[in-house]
Design a protein around this motif. Structure first.
Motif, mmCIF file in Angstrom:
data_model
loop_
_atom_site.group_PDB
_atom_site.id
_atom_site.type_symbol
_atom_site.label_atom_id
_atom_site.label_comp_id
_atom_site.label_asym_id
_atom_site.label_seq_id
_atom_site.Cartn_x
_atom_site.Cartn_y
_atom_site.Cartn_z
ATOM 1 N N UNK A 208 0.832 -1.202 0.000
ATOM 2 C CA UNK A 208 0.000 0.000 0.000
ATOM 3 C C UNK A 208 0.871 1.258 0.000
ATOM 4 N N UNK A 209 1.874 1.290 0.855
ATOM 5 C CA UNK A 209 2.732 2.468 0.949
ATOM 6 C C UNK A 209 3.522 2.707 -0.334
ATOM 7 N N UNK A 210 3.840 1.652 -1.045
ATOM 8 C CA UNK A 210 4.674 1.776 -2.237
ATOM 9 C C UNK A 210 3.867 1.784 -3.531
ATOM 10 N N UNK A 211 2.556 1.659 -3.427
ATOM 11 C CA UNK A 211 1.735 1.711 -4.630
ATOM 12 C C UNK A 211 1.786 0.451 -5.454
ATOM 13 N N UNK A 212 2.061 -0.691 -4.831
ATOM 14 C CA UNK A 212 2.063 -1.974 -5.538
ATOM 15 C C UNK A 212 0.626 -2.499 -5.614
ATOM 16 N N UNK A 213 -0.163 -1.872 -6.456
ATOM 17 C CA UNK A 213 -1.605 -2.106 -6.452
ATOM 18 C C UNK A 213 -1.963 -3.565 -6.676
ATOM 19 N N UNK A 214 -1.398 -4.187 -7.694
ATOM 20 C CA UNK A 214 -1.766 -5.568 -7.996
ATOM 21 C C UNK A 214 -1.353 -6.515 -6.874
ATOM 22 N N UNK B 139 2.486 20.443 -14.512
ATOM 23 C CA UNK B 139 3.207 19.489 -13.658
ATOM 24 C C UNK B 139 2.344 18.301 -13.254
ATOM 25 N N UNK B 140 1.060 18.543 -12.995
ATOM 26 C CA UNK B 140 0.208 17.475 -12.497
ATOM 27 C C UNK B 140 -0.284 16.530 -13.587
ATOM 28 N N UNK B 141 -0.548 17.060 -14.772
ATOM 29 C CA UNK B 141 -1.158 16.227 -15.817
ATOM 30 C C UNK B 141 -0.367 14.955 -16.111
ATOM 31 N N UNK B 142 0.951 15.023 -16.313
ATOM 32 C CA UNK B 142 1.674 13.783 -16.615
ATOM 33 C C UNK B 142 1.856 12.852 -15.421
ATOM 34 N N UNK B 143 1.702 13.382 -14.215
ATOM 35 C CA UNK B 143 1.901 12.563 -13.015
ATOM 36 C C UNK B 143 0.745 11.590 -12.804
ATOM 37 N N UNK B 144 -0.424 11.912 -13.308
ATOM 38 C CA UNK B 144 -1.601 11.088 -13.047
ATOM 39 C C UNK B 144 -1.379 9.620 -13.394
ATOM 40 N N UNK B 145 -0.670 9.365 -14.482
ATOM 41 C CA UNK B 145 -0.490 7.988 -14.943
ATOM 42 C C UNK B 145 0.450 7.179 -14.061
ATOM 43 N N UNK B 146 1.272 7.859 -13.272
ATOM 44 C CA UNK B 146 2.266 7.153 -12.448
ATOM 45 C C UNK B 146 2.096 7.445 -10.964
ATOM 46 N N UNK B 147 1.026 8.134 -10.595
ATOM 47 C CA UNK B 147 0.865 8.589 -9.209
ATOM 48 C C UNK B 147 0.823 7.438 -8.224
ATOM 49 N N UNK B 148 0.379 6.262 -8.666
ATOM 50 C CA UNK B 148 0.326 5.121 -7.751
ATOM 51 C C UNK B 148 1.710 4.757 -7.213
ATOM 52 N N UNK B 149 2.752 5.193 -7.886
ATOM 53 C CA UNK B 149 4.105 4.794 -7.501
ATOM 54 C C UNK B 149 4.574 5.429 -6.198
ATOM 55 N N UNK B 150 3.838 6.402 -5.683
ATOM 56 C CA UNK B 150 4.259 6.919 -4.379
ATOM 57 C C UNK B 150 3.265 6.582 -3.280
ATOM 58 N N UNK B 151 2.452 5.566 -3.540
ATOM 59 C CA UNK B 151 1.630 5.004 -2.485
ATOM 60 C C UNK B 151 0.256 5.620 -2.364
ATOM 61 N N UNK B 152 -0.457 5.157 -1.328
ATOM 62 C CA UNK B 152 -1.812 5.608 -1.102
ATOM 63 C C UNK B 152 -2.818 4.789 -1.888
ATOM 64 N N UNK B 153 -4.082 5.054 -1.633
ATOM 65 C CA UNK B 153 -5.179 4.375 -2.326
ATOM 66 C C UNK B 153 -5.695 5.254 -3.454
ATOM 67 N N UNK B 154 -6.578 4.674 -4.276
ATOM 68 C CA UNK B 154 -7.221 5.479 -5.320
ATOM 69 C C UNK B 154 -7.959 6.665 -4.699
ATOM 70 N N UNK B 155 -8.635 6.419 -3.583
ATOM 71 C CA UNK B 155 -9.391 7.490 -2.926
ATOM 72 C C UNK B 155 -8.460 8.588 -2.432
ATOM 73 N N UNK B 156 -7.321 8.211 -1.868
ATOM 74 C CA UNK B 156 -6.383 9.224 -1.366
ATOM 75 C C UNK B 156 -5.736 9.997 -2.501
ATOM 76 N N UNK B 157 -5.340 9.289 -3.554
ATOM 77 C CA UNK B 157 -4.664 9.973 -4.669
ATOM 78 C C UNK B 157 -5.610 10.819 -5.503
#
Length: 456
Positions: free
Chosen positions: A135-141, A375-393
């Motif tokens: 969860x902390x590292x964004x390893x969703x699968x 700055x934010x637009x390109x981050x959306x596709x990789x945001x899971x890589x710094x952790x958190x849930x879909x709801x938090x991100x």
């Protein structure tokens, strides 16, 4: 010869009293009720050479995800390493994981816990540590698959089975299998009603599907099972506040903040980030958080130069931006740059997501909405890589669409808003956001239709 715990997992201690206290501590960690640290300290008093006692204490420190826990983590790691010669293979796997975490190799630590869980699938501590680490590292699968690998080793006759189902439910939710997630989460709660993580997994499903009144009912109808004397209660209160926020009930949101989410200051990063994220969502809607922001900024200020975990940095930057604490914001950005240069797991998380996000938040606060969008637009596709849930991100998406609206980028705002209503048509807030975007694009008829949907 050592003993076995109630799940048949071997331990090197010969002290039944220490093992009993250890199992009580693990149960407290699974359920988040009361304080597992106090229980494990008592276990170590029974047997100072209890390897898994030191490992559990160290795991609690690691999972705090903040620099302040590093010194006690080091104490636990060094104590366990000094006992490694008499430890069994499973225990040495835990020691390896903790040493990796202490050395900044968070990913290596999670992999080590995962290997322990593969070899001893009934090791509840290894399972939960790996699950939270994913969860902390964004390893969703892996939130789903790592628990699925262990499930054949469990059944209703094994103590703690419900907790494992609750973890699996959350993994299913984060990978988008909402039907299976809800069914698994409800089964977990039926087996163990006082399982805040399983209750939280079902709450996530309802959040993602926009089942807002149902979500309110789900959480409020089970408050006694997840709120009193529970270390995780702040987060489930946060989820309840999100439902009310989507419904436009900001007064209720602020009441929940004051009475349940942040009733008093807390130095813990995990608690502070939820409070911060909620105030930032209100901030984006033009709701004044008042003096609440100052308290949060004061709490984050000592952590500004830690550069320990990028997800924390994002929330600290929100507080600094909202309170105009430019010097603290500068210190945080400098610390992030040092973190990137230093290497380790957090370096990659910071470089790919944390640093551009913090720069975007700074630009947003300065009224430079074009830069925030850029700055934010390109981050959306990789945001899971710094952790958190879909709801938090989702706070990143909310900031992005608000920056586009305030910056007059009609096409971007419309695309992002329509995307939100398509994914969660049950959200009145998403329809109001869409109405704003359509009006900015000159589509008055579409805006009125969206406003009608919002009020339906």
């Amino acid at each position: 010869m050592g003993l076995q715990d109630s799940r048949g997992v071997p331990v090197s201690t010969t002290s039944r009293a220490a093992l009993d206290r250890y199992e009580a501590a693990v149960d407290r960690l699974h359920s988040y009720f009361r304080d597992p640290l106090a229980e494990i300290e008592a276990a170590l008093a029974e047997d100072p050479g209890f390897v898994m006692g030191h490992c559990l204490r160290g795991t609690l420190m690691a999972l705090a995800t903040e620099r302040a826990a590093e010194a006690p983590l080091r104490e636990s790691v060094e104590a366990a390493e000094a006992l490694a010669a008499g430890a069994n293979e499973r225990e040495r796997g835990h020691i390896t994981a903790l040493r990796a975490w202490l050395d900044g190799d968070f990913a290596g630590a999670v992999d080590a816990w995962g290997r322990v869980a593969e070899a001893w699938p009934r090791d509840g501590l290894a399972l939960q540590a790996a699950h939270l680490g994913d969860f902390y590292l964004g390893h969703t699968q892996l939130l789903r698959d790592r628990i699925a690998r262990a499930l054949p080793g469990w059944d209703e006759g094994v103590p703690g089975y419900g907790y494992v189902l609750g973890m699996h439910a959350f993994g299913l939710e984060e990978t988008g299998d909402y039907r299976a997630a809800e069914a698994t989460g409800r089964r977990a709660v039926a087996l163990q009603p006082r399982d805040p993580w399983a209750i939280h997994a079902v709450a996530h499903v309802m959040e993602m599907q926009g089942r807002l009144p149902e979500g309110v009912g789900w959480l409020t109808g089970r408050t006694s099972d997840w709120a009193p004397d529970n270390m995780f209660a702040f987060h489930n209160w946060w989820h309840l506040a999100l439902y009310h926020l989507d419904l436009g009930e900001t007064g209720t949101v602020l009441r929940l903040y004051d009475e349940a989410i942040r009733p008093q200051p807390s130095p813990l990063a995990l608690e502070t980030l939820d409070a911060t994220a909620l105030l930032w969502r209100l901030h984006l809607r033009g709701v004044d958080g008042g003096a609440r922001w100052a308290e949060l900024a004061e709490t984050w200020a000592p952590m500004a130069e830690d550069g320990y975990y990028a997800f924390n940095d994002m929330h600290a930057m929100m507080a600094f931006v909202a309170t105009g604490r430019d010097a603290d914001a500068d210190r945080l950005l400098a610390a992030q740059a040092r973190s990137v240069a230093a290497g380790g797991t957090n370096a990659a998380m910071t470089a790919e997501v944390g640093l551009p996000v913090c720069r975007a938040l700074r630009a947003f606060g300065a009224g430079d909405h074009a830069t925030a969008v850029e700055l934010l637009a390109p981050v959306r596709a990789v945001a899971h890589r710094f952790g958190g849930s879909h709801a938090q991100r989702d706070v990143l998406n909310l900031t992005l669409v608000e920056a586009a609206l305030r910056g007059g980028q009609a096409d971007v705002a419309r695309a992002l808003a329509v995307e939100r209503t398509d994914a969660k048509p049950g959200s009145p807030f998403n329809w109001r956001l869409t109405a704003r975007a359509l009006r900015l694009a000159g589509d008055e008829a579409g805006a009125v239709a969206a406003e009608t949907r919002a009020g339906a």
